[in-house]
Design an enzyme around this catalytic site. Structure first.
Site, PDB file in Angstrom:
ATOM      1  N   ARG A   1       0.571  -1.622   0.010  1.00 41.62           N
ATOM      2  CA  ARG A   1      -0.355   0.012  -0.036  1.00 41.62           C
ATOM      3  C   ARG A   1       1.068   1.120   0.141  1.00 41.62           C
ATOM      4  O   ARG A   1       0.447   1.791   0.450  1.00 41.62           O
ATOM      5  CB  ARG A   1      -0.642   0.054   1.214  1.00 41.62           C
ATOM      6  CG  ARG A   1      -1.906  -1.106   1.172  1.00 41.62           C
ATOM      7  CD  ARG A   1      -3.135  -1.285   2.299  1.00 41.62           C
ATOM      8  NE  ARG A   1      -3.975  -2.077   1.745  1.00 41.62           N
ATOM      9  CZ  ARG A   1      -4.073  -2.885   2.788  1.00 41.62           C
ATOM     10  NH1 ARG A   1      -3.153  -3.496   3.538  1.00 41.62           N
ATOM     11  NH2 ARG A   1      -5.119  -4.372   2.722  1.00 41.62           N
TER      12      ARG A   1
ATOM     13  N   HIS B   1       5.694  10.886 -27.266  1.00 45.58           N
ATOM     14  CA  HIS B   1       4.300  11.996 -26.366  1.00 45.58           C
ATOM     15  C   HIS B   1       4.559  13.335 -26.100  1.00 45.58           C
ATOM     16  O   HIS B   1       3.565  14.245 -26.471  1.00 45.58           O
ATOM     17  CB  HIS B   1       4.600  11.519 -24.869  1.00 45.58           C
ATOM     18  CG  HIS B   1       3.598  12.027 -23.703  1.00 45.58           C
ATOM     19  ND1 HIS B   1       2.597  11.590 -23.902  1.00 45.58           N
ATOM     20  CD2 HIS B   1       4.236  13.465 -23.003  1.00 45.58           C
ATOM     21  CE1 HIS B   1       1.662  12.473 -23.157  1.00 45.58           C
ATOM     22  NE2 HIS B   1       2.398  13.624 -22.755  1.00 45.58           N
TER      23      HIS B   1
ATOM     24  N   HIS C   1      -3.298  17.748 -23.401  1.00 43.13           N
ATOM     25  CA  HIS C   1      -3.407  15.760 -23.964  1.00 43.13           C
ATOM     26  C   HIS C   1      -4.117  15.389 -24.099  1.00 43.13           C
ATOM     27  O   HIS C   1      -4.456  14.360 -23.983  1.00 43.13           O
ATOM     28  CB  HIS C   1      -2.853  15.565 -22.237  1.00 43.13           C
ATOM     29  CG  HIS C   1      -1.661  15.807 -21.981  1.00 43.13           C
ATOM     30  ND1 HIS C   1      -0.504  17.341 -22.081  1.00 43.13           N
ATOM     31  CD2 HIS C   1      -0.394  15.504 -21.469  1.00 43.13           C
ATOM     32  CE1 HIS C   1       0.487  17.163 -21.792  1.00 43.13           C
ATOM     33  NE2 HIS C   1       0.546  16.111 -21.163  1.00 43.13           N
TER      34      HIS C   1
ATOM     35  N   ARG D   1      -4.619  21.461 -11.355  1.00 43.07           N
ATOM     36  CA  ARG D   1      -4.083  20.695 -11.957  1.00 43.07           C
ATOM     37  C   ARG D   1      -4.314  19.759 -12.720  1.00 43.07           C
ATOM     38  O   ARG D   1      -3.724  19.624 -14.526  1.00 43.07           O
ATOM     39  CB  ARG D   1      -3.571  19.644 -10.654  1.00 43.07           C
ATOM     40  CG  ARG D   1      -2.527  18.334 -11.409  1.00 43.07           C
ATOM     41  CD  ARG D   1      -1.942  17.223 -10.407  1.00 43.07           C
ATOM     42  NE  ARG D   1      -1.469  16.384 -11.262  1.00 43.07           N
ATOM     43  CZ  ARG D   1      -0.145  15.499 -10.483  1.00 43.07           C
ATOM     44  NH1 ARG D   1      -0.234  15.597  -9.231  1.00 43.07           N
ATOM     45  NH2 ARG D   1       0.533  15.184 -11.156  1.00 43.07           N
TER      46      ARG D   1
ATOM     47  N   HIS E   1      -3.301  12.445 -26.423  1.00 43.87           N
ATOM     48  CA  HIS E   1      -3.257  10.580 -25.886  1.00 43.87           C
ATOM     49  C   HIS E   1      -4.519   9.932 -27.169  1.00 43.87           C
ATOM     50  O   HIS E   1      -4.202   8.496 -26.900  1.00 43.87           O
ATOM     51  CB  HIS E   1      -3.771  10.670 -24.246  1.00 43.87           C
ATOM     52  CG  HIS E   1      -3.558  10.794 -23.141  1.00 43.87           C
ATOM     53  ND1 HIS E   1      -3.916  11.320 -22.361  1.00 43.87           N
ATOM     54  CD2 HIS E   1      -1.675  10.899 -23.297  1.00 43.87           C
ATOM     55  CE1 HIS E   1      -3.011  11.338 -20.990  1.00 43.87           C
ATOM     56  NE2 HIS E   1      -1.349  11.218 -21.772  1.00 43.87           N
TER      57      HIS E   1
ATOM     58  N   GLU F   1      -6.250  16.924  -8.710  1.00 42.97           N
ATOM     59  CA  GLU F   1      -7.008  17.094  -9.768  1.00 42.97           C
ATOM     60  C   GLU F   1      -7.889  17.541  -8.814  1.00 42.97           C
ATOM     61  O   GLU F   1      -9.481  16.709 -10.058  1.00 42.97           O
ATOM     62  CB  GLU F   1      -7.065  16.783 -10.610  1.00 42.97           C
ATOM     63  CG  GLU F   1      -6.008  16.819 -11.225  1.00 42.97           C
ATOM     64  CD  GLU F   1      -5.813  16.017 -13.301  1.00 42.97           C
ATOM     65  OE1 GLU F   1      -7.164  14.792 -13.143  1.00 42.97           O
ATOM     66  OE2 GLU F   1      -4.937  15.172 -13.513  1.00 42.97           O
TER      67      GLU F   1
ATOM     68  N   GLU G   1       6.315  19.262 -24.008  1.00 49.88           N
ATOM     69  CA  GLU G   1       6.184  19.695 -21.821  1.00 49.88           C
ATOM     70  C   GLU G   1       6.847  20.860 -21.781  1.00 49.88           C
ATOM     71  O   GLU G   1       5.910  21.669 -21.626  1.00 49.88           O
ATOM     72  CB  GLU G   1       6.731  18.778 -21.658  1.00 49.88           C
ATOM     73  CG  GLU G   1       5.427  17.123 -21.824  1.00 49.88           C
ATOM     74  CD  GLU G   1       4.300  17.410 -20.729  1.00 49.88           C
ATOM     75  OE1 GLU G   1       3.639  17.634 -20.862  1.00 49.88           O
ATOM     76  OE2 GLU G   1       3.318  16.026 -21.600  1.00 49.88           O
TER      77      GLU G   1
ATOM     78  N   ASN H   1      -2.332  19.088 -18.127  1.00 52.15           N
ATOM     79  CA  ASN H   1      -3.463  18.303 -19.081  1.00 52.15           C
ATOM     80  C   ASN H   1      -3.331  19.391 -20.369  1.00 52.15           C
ATOM     81  O   ASN H   1      -4.314  18.722 -21.566  1.00 52.15           O
ATOM     82  CB  ASN H   1      -4.640  17.309 -18.936  1.00 52.15           C
ATOM     83  CG  ASN H   1      -4.083  15.937 -17.882  1.00 52.15           C
ATOM     84  OD1 ASN H   1      -2.832  16.061 -17.702  1.00 52.15           O
ATOM     85  ND2 ASN H   1      -5.017  16.237 -17.032  1.00 52.15           N
TER      86      ASN H   1
ATOM     87  N   LYS I   1       5.538  22.824 -13.183  1.00 51.51           N
ATOM     88  CA  LYS I   1       4.467  21.618 -12.135  1.00 51.51           C
ATOM     89  C   LYS I   1       4.994  22.042 -10.726  1.00 51.51           C
ATOM     90  O   LYS I   1       4.091  21.387 -10.475  1.00 51.51           O
ATOM     91  CB  LYS I   1       4.764  20.702 -12.959  1.00 51.51           C
ATOM     92  CG  LYS I   1       4.280  19.329 -12.650  1.00 51.51           C
ATOM     93  CD  LYS I   1       4.806  18.432 -13.404  1.00 51.51           C
ATOM     94  CE  LYS I   1       3.710  16.877 -13.533  1.00 51.51           C
ATOM     95  NZ  LYS I   1       3.692  15.637 -14.235  1.00 51.51           N
TER      96      LYS I   1
ATOM     97  N   LYS J   1       2.527  10.816  -9.786  1.00 48.57           N
ATOM     98  CA  LYS J   1       1.199  10.277 -11.331  1.00 48.57           C
ATOM     99  C   LYS J   1       1.915   9.399 -11.733  1.00 48.57           C
ATOM    100  O   LYS J   1       2.846   8.662 -11.931  1.00 48.57           O
ATOM    101  CB  LYS J   1       0.446  11.576 -11.896  1.00 48.57           C
ATOM    102  CG  LYS J   1      -0.424  12.239 -11.755  1.00 48.57           C
ATOM    103  CD  LYS J   1      -0.972  12.478 -13.266  1.00 48.57           C
ATOM    104  CE  LYS J   1      -2.812  13.451 -13.170  1.00 48.57           C
ATOM    105  NZ  LYS J   1      -3.021  13.806 -14.214  1.00 48.57           N
TER     106      LYS J   1
END
Length: 365
Positions: free
Chosen positions: A118, A267, A251, A244, A255, A234, A182, A248, A224, A140
């Site tokens: 965990r 990417h 994105h 947040r 994606h 987010e 980016e 994206n 960031k 993330k």
């Protein structure tokens, strides 16, 4: 040249260390009472991994966990293999996962650390520009499924990040350029100085030992760091800021393109196309001046990134965008700009605008 330390604030603050030849600082980021370290790295990076394993071996037991290259590593099968290896090694909560590699390795290794017992500590050692300014910072983690990219994952902040710019010297030029996608994105959403530096610098001078590249890396990381410190999971920002979600920018289409191309497109290249697309979309929705749309095209194209795409029909990309993590029910949501460094969310745009924006970047009718 000395190292730069960028502090990422939040519930579990950590440092991002940036510099040339700073690999020897890695043990300081691990924390205390570490008996074992598992090094998750692509099988294609034996030289970098061996130096990391050697450095760690002086103070603790280092377990080498080679994984496939790129997005092919981000599967439940590969993650399960890592879990089994950690179990066989007797990995406990006082031990640390270290990722060495690009963004896919960081995503996978972070997910393994987030889910083993965990949650155990993870330290990222990104070796690509993209990973330094994107995947390694912010917590993330995730793996892919047949339905899309990063749909299974967790927020799990690292204990530290070590960005040794010397590793970029062996990075293929195309990968370095892709990482700038980016970086330039950060210029549009938050730090216009990034755009000014890109526009004033000969792209050929953006090399691993370039002071300008180092400044671009540090500025993108700071963008960031500030965003995730204010909105880690987010939930939204203050005063109408997307929080947040702003990271994206571009994105949603990016994606979808990656999925349509079976992840054969880099990417950062997809992000460049996606940013131009949402600029076109925002202009059609009446929120963005045409001059800033032109600046999107010129900034990305200046460093050699694509700004057009015609590889899939609109319907295929539209279906892929519907499973984007920013969507709510059947409603598409896009981060767009009202002006430079002035982001907002456009929810439920008109399909005619979506199609027109795709046509504007070269998409087939």
């Amino acid at each position: 040249m000395s190292a730069t330390t960028i502090r990422v604030e939040g519930p579990a603050p950590y440092d991002v260390v940036v510099g040339h030849g700073v690999a020897d600082l890695l043990p300081e980021l691990l924390g205390e009472d570490v008996a074992r370290v598992a090094v998750v790295r692509p099988a294609s990076l034996p030289e970098v991994a061996s130096s990391v394993l050697e450095a760690l071996g002086a103070t603790c037991t280092a377990l080498d966990l080679p994984v496939p290259d790129g997005e092919s590593a981000k599967t439940a099968t590969v993650a399960a293999g890592c879990w089994e290896a950690l179990g066989a090694a007797g990995f406990t909560r006082s031990d640390v996962v270290v990722t060495v590699g690009g963004g896919a390795t960081t995503d996978l290794g972070g997910f393994v650390a987030a889910t083993w017992l965990r949650g155990v500590r993870v330290v990222h050692v990104p070796t690509t520009l993209l990973a330094m300014v994107d995947a390694a910072v912010g917590g993330k983690t995730g793996i892919d499924t047949g339905a899309g990219k990063n749909l299974v994952g967790s927020f799990h902040e690292p204990a530290g990040v070590l960005c040794d710019l010397a590793t970029l010297a062996t990075l293929p030029r195309a990968e370095l350029v892709a990482g700038l996608g980016e970086v330039i994105k950060c210029g549009f959403i938050a730090d216009p100085v990034i755009l000014e530096l890109v526009e004033a610098t000969d792209p050929a001078d953006l090399t691993a030992d370039s002071p300008v590249l180092r400044e671009l890396v540090e500025r993108a990381i700071r963008v960031k760091a500030e965003v995730v410190a204010a909105d880690l999971k987010e939930t939204g920002g203050a005063d109408g800021h997307p929080g947040r979600e702003v990271l994206n920018y571009g994105h949603t289409l990016a994606h979808a393109i990656e999925r349509a191309e079976h992840y054969g497109v880099r990417h950062g290249e997809a992000v460049a196309i996606g940013c131009v697309y949402v600029a076109e979309l925002a202009a059609r929705a009446g929120s963005l001046d045409p001059e800033l749309v032109v600046r999107h095209r010129s900034a990305f194209a200046r460093v050699g990134l694509p700004t057009t795409y015609a590889g899939a029909p609109f319907e295929e990309l539209h279906d892929a965008m519907r499973v984007d993590k920013k969507s709510r029910g059947n409603q598409l949501r896009f981060v767009v700009l009202r002006g430079l460094a002035d982001p907002t969310v456009l929810a439920g745009p008109d399909e005619a605008d979506l199609r027109a924006a795709y046509a504007a970047i070269g998409g087939p009718a």
